[in-house]
Design a protein around this motif. Structure first.
Motif, PDB file in Angstrom:
ATOM      1  N   SER A 306       0.833  -1.205   0.000  1.00 40.67           N
ATOM      2  CA  SER A 306       0.000   0.000   0.000  1.00 40.67           C
ATOM      3  C   SER A 306       0.867   1.254   0.000  1.00 40.67           C
ATOM      4  O   SER A 306       0.592   2.215  -0.723  1.00 40.67           O
ATOM      5  N   ALA A 333      -8.054  -2.444   4.366  1.00 46.02           N
ATOM      6  CA  ALA A 333      -8.490  -1.589   3.258  1.00 46.02           C
ATOM      7  C   ALA A 333      -7.657  -0.308   3.222  1.00 46.02           C
ATOM      8  O   ALA A 333      -7.590   0.412   4.225  1.00 46.02           O
ATOM      9  N   ASP A 335      -6.611   3.403   0.968  1.00 50.64           N
ATOM     10  CA  ASP A 335      -7.275   4.372   0.094  1.00 50.64           C
ATOM     11  C   ASP A 335      -6.327   4.800  -1.024  1.00 50.64           C
ATOM     12  O   ASP A 335      -6.316   5.950  -1.443  1.00 50.64           O
ATOM     13  N   GLY A 338      -5.364   1.790  -6.145  1.00 48.59           N
ATOM     14  CA  GLY A 338      -5.904   0.525  -6.634  1.00 48.59           C
ATOM     15  C   GLY A 338      -4.868  -0.278  -7.393  1.00 48.59           C
ATOM     16  O   GLY A 338      -3.751   0.188  -7.655  1.00 48.59           O
ATOM     17  N   ILE A 339      -5.223  -1.482  -7.774  1.00 50.23           N
ATOM     18  CA  ILE A 339      -4.285  -2.383  -8.453  1.00 50.23           C
ATOM     19  C   ILE A 339      -4.557  -2.337  -9.960  1.00 50.23           C
ATOM     20  O   ILE A 339      -5.721  -2.335 -10.382  1.00 50.23           O
ATOM     21  N   LEU A 344      -4.300  -8.175 -12.081  1.00 53.26           N
ATOM     22  CA  LEU A 344      -5.317  -8.877 -11.288  1.00 53.26           C
ATOM     23  C   LEU A 344      -5.401 -10.389 -11.546  1.00 53.26           C
ATOM     24  O   LEU A 344      -5.480 -11.168 -10.603  1.00 53.26           O
ATOM     25  N   ALA A 383     -11.842  -6.136  -3.092  1.00 51.68           N
ATOM     26  CA  ALA A 383     -12.217  -5.100  -4.061  1.00 51.68           C
ATOM     27  C   ALA A 383     -11.003  -4.227  -4.353  1.00 51.68           C
ATOM     28  O   ALA A 383     -10.104  -4.089  -3.514  1.00 51.68           O
ATOM     29  N   THR A 384     -10.997  -3.687  -5.550  1.00 53.96           N
ATOM     30  CA  THR A 384      -9.959  -2.700  -5.862  1.00 53.96           C
ATOM     31  C   THR A 384     -10.515  -1.713  -6.879  1.00 53.96           C
ATOM     32  O   THR A 384     -11.250  -2.096  -7.803  1.00 53.96           O
ATOM     33  N   SER A 385     -10.200  -0.464  -6.641  1.00 50.76           N
ATOM     34  CA  SER A 385     -10.648   0.590  -7.563  1.00 50.76           C
ATOM     35  C   SER A 385      -9.755   1.806  -7.327  1.00 50.76           C
ATOM     36  O   SER A 385      -8.828   1.743  -6.497  1.00 50.76           O
ATOM     37  N   SER A 386     -10.052   2.875  -7.986  1.00 54.76           N
ATOM     38  CA  SER A 386      -9.249   4.089  -7.800  1.00 54.76           C
ATOM     39  C   SER A 386      -9.433   4.654  -6.390  1.00 54.76           C
ATOM     40  O   SER A 386      -8.673   5.522  -5.953  1.00 54.76           O
ATOM     41  N   GLY A 388      -9.325   2.760  -3.709  1.00 55.53           N
ATOM     42  CA  GLY A 388      -8.556   1.959  -2.761  1.00 55.53           C
ATOM     43  C   GLY A 388      -8.658   0.468  -3.050  1.00 55.53           C
ATOM     44  O   GLY A 388      -9.340   0.040  -3.983  1.00 55.53           O
ATOM     45  N   THR A 389      -7.963  -0.280  -2.195  1.00 52.56           N
ATOM     46  CA  THR A 389      -7.926  -1.732  -2.367  1.00 52.56           C
ATOM     47  C   THR A 389      -8.256  -2.382  -1.030  1.00 52.56           C
ATOM     48  O   THR A 389      -7.844  -1.900   0.017  1.00 52.56           O
TER      49      THR A 389
END
Lengths: 403, 211
Positions: A306, A333, A335, A338-339, A344, A383-386, A388-389
């Motif tokens: 992270s 989690a 912030d 993301g990956i 993935l 979950a992963t997105s802009s 966070g992961t």
């Protein structure tokens, strides 16, 4: 559905009908004796006679007595008709009751037999699912929605198939990682021997340059130092290989995961500049069987990833513990950004990384998952997105622990 | 006309009650058979009981001459009127109706014996053997009107008691009534006119007069 069951059902039906017929005869044969009791007719005869006599004695009230007489006479005639038909009425009454009973019993029998047939079909279907399970099929969906015995068996088959699928995935992952570990071990071994020899020679060369002196000494020493630095980098690279190849089996002990995470956040709270660790510990303890050192290593790996993803910007890694059906869950989690999508599919495989050459080999998540799998648990990307992961560490509930 | 000796072949009452011992007599009269039936039928315990109950008792007469393939029917209704202590009779025979009021049971018995039952237009009986007359009397204890009345009364008696002045109960007002009607109909139709007693005789006929 066997003929024996049908025969038993029909035999019970016939026996019940006969018993009902017998007992209701004892009752219904009596109730008709009340309206047809001879005393009733005798009293009515007296009334009729009395009214007629009274009419003679009181001619002025003849109409009144005649009316009473007619009423009594009418009732007397009706009772006589009832008396004449007593047996038939009783028989009809019995017949109606018996027909109702037989109808209900037949309906129940038919429903029972239909139920048997349906259960037989459901069992046959379950047999097919059991065969599939025995053949190693995982994630079976029986489609059973009822919660009766067969439905519960179907639920058990589904649950077992889920466990089979999960164990198979776990085994596959472990085998996969084991092959990577073996490769890493061989590479490390092959590199370590010439590396040691090269390092010794470089050091001897440095000593020779120092003792020989001369005009080129400084230049030669600089060259030798560069060689030694590169050899050191290669040694660190090999050590990473070795550490991946030598992941040991966890020394399991019962620990409170809540206490472990709290202590981890205190100890490593300032380990990554710019990144804050947040944990709101729940009231109750969360006992799990785990190797605390290894779990710490997993948490360090996740936090390191992270922090690298944050790339110096401020961020938060939040931890959360909760209990679900299949075990105790620790959610981590961040912030961060993301990956990357291309990573993935191979996220938990060794050497899956987007970092530049020399900035890490991408072994952290592979090692972490191997540790969790060795704990009979798992490490999942939730979950992963802009924004966070989120990773999830799953620990099995220890035997005798709360559900 | 020669009075033939009438021979009682057998009294074949269908029950085991005391038999009516007297037997009918048949004579030829201008090609017709004249039959007299003893009043002992009225003295049968069961018959007398229903007669005195005030119900309309119907006597159904069947006369049959098998060799001539001939059948004749007649009926007699008797109702005791207890207020006046009279017997009202209504005879239906050969398309004619005849009504009488009799003042006592004895009068009724006497009147019964005078009844000239006729089997008209009997064709010549061929063959050597003696011809037979089969007489059957079925005693039906009540009339169709009385049957209807008794059924209605009984149906009301077995229905669920309810106050006729109050409105029907909420829910399914029609369903209860239909169920009562159906059950009532099923039970009350068991009340049916059927013969209380049946008397049968076979009378050997005297030789037929030549025409």
């Amino acid at each position: 559905m066997t003929a024996r069951r049908v025969a038993i059902a029909l035999a019970v039906l016939v026996a019940a009908s006969l018993l009902f017929l017998f007992f209701q005869k004892q009752i219904s044969a009596r109730w008709m004796t009340v309206p047809a009791h001879p005393e009733l007719s005798a009293v009515l005869d007296d009334v009729i006679e009395d009214e007629r006599s009274l009419a003679r004695l009181e001619p002025e009230k003849e109409a009144e007595h005649r009316q009473r007489f007619e009423r009594a006479q009418l009732l007397r005639k009706r009772l006589e008709i009832l008396q004449l038909n007593r047996e038939e009425v009783t028989r009809r009454y019995e017949l109606i009751l018996w027909a109702i009973f037989l109808g209900v019993a037949l309906l129940v029998t038919v429903l029972y037999l239909l139920g048997l047939r349906r259960d037989e079909a459901r069992l046959n279907e379950l047999r097919g699912f059991l065969e599939a399970l025995a053949g190693g099929k995982g994630d079976i969906q029986t489609g059973e929605r009822k919660r009766d015995t067969i439905g519960r068996i179907a639920g058990m088959i589904e649950e077992t198939s889920r466990v089979v699928a999960r164990d198979r995935n776990r085994l596959k992952s472990l085998e996969h990682l084991a092959s990577w570990q073996e490769a890493a071990r061989r590479h490390a071994h092959e590199i370590r021997t010439p590396l040691t020899a090269a390092k010794m020679e470089a050091e001897r060369l440095a000593d020779l340059v120092r003792s020989a002196g001369g005009g080129k000494t400084a230049e030669l020493q600089s060259g030798v130092s560069s060689i030694l630095e590169e050899l050191e980098r290669l040694r660190r690279f090999t050590r990473e290989f070795t550490s991946f190849a030598r992941i040991g089996q966890p020394q399991l002990q019962e620990i409170d995961l809540k206490a472990l995470v709290s202590e981890y956040c205190k100890t490593f709270g300032s380990a990554w500049p710019g990144m804050r660790l947040a944990f709101d510990p729940p009231r109750e303890p969360f006992p799990v069987r785990a190797d605390p050192e290894m779990i710490r290593q997993v948490l360090v790996n996740l936090c390191t990833n992270s922090a690298l993803a944050l790339n110096g910007t401020a961020g938060v890694m939040r931890f959360e513990i909760f209990r679900q059906k299949e075990g105790v869950h620790l959610r981590a989690a961040d912030d961060g950004p993301g990956i990357a999508a291309e990573v993935l599919p191979r996220l938990f495989e060794p050497y899956a990384t987007t970092r530049k050459i020399g900035e890490g080999m991408g072994l952290g998540l592979a090692i972490s998952r191997k540790i969790l799998l060795d704990h009979q648990g798992d490490l999942k990307l939730e979950a992963t997105s802009s924004a966070g992961t989120v990773f999830r560490l799953v620990f099995p509930i220890p035997h005798g622990g709360p559900p | 006309m020669i009075l033939a000796a009438l021979l009682l072949v057998g009294e074949l009452s269908e029950t085991s009650r005391p038999a009516v011992r007297a037997s009918p007599q048949a004579t030829w009269e201008e090609g017709s058979l004249r039959v007299r039936i003893p009043s002992q039928v009225l003295l049968d315990v069961e018959v007398r009981r229903v007669l005195q109950s005030g119900l309309t008792v119907t006597f159904l007469f069947d006369f049959a001459v098998p060799r001539a393939r001939l059948e004749r029917h007649a009926s007699l209704q008797v109702r005791y009127e207890p207020w006046d202590e009279t017997y009202l009779t209504s005879l239906l025979s050969q398309g004619q109706k005849r009504e009488e009021t009799l003042s006592s049971f004895d009068s009724l018995a006497k009147w019964w014996e005078t009844l000239p039952w006729t089997v008209p237009n009997v064709p010549p009986l061929e063959g050597n053997s003696r011809a037979e007359l089969k007489i059957t009397i079925s005693v039906v204890p009540f009339s169709a009107t009385e049957e209807r009345d008794a059924r209605h009364w009984f149906a009301q008696s077995i229905e669920e008691p309810r106050d006729l002045g109050s409105p029907p109960a909420a829910g399914a007002p029609g369903a209860q009534s239909t169920r009562d009607d159906m059950l009532g109909a099923l039970i009350t139709t068991a009340i049916k006119r059927r013969a209380l007693r049946t008397f049968r005789w076979i009378v050997t006929l005297p030789e037929q007069e030549r025409r």
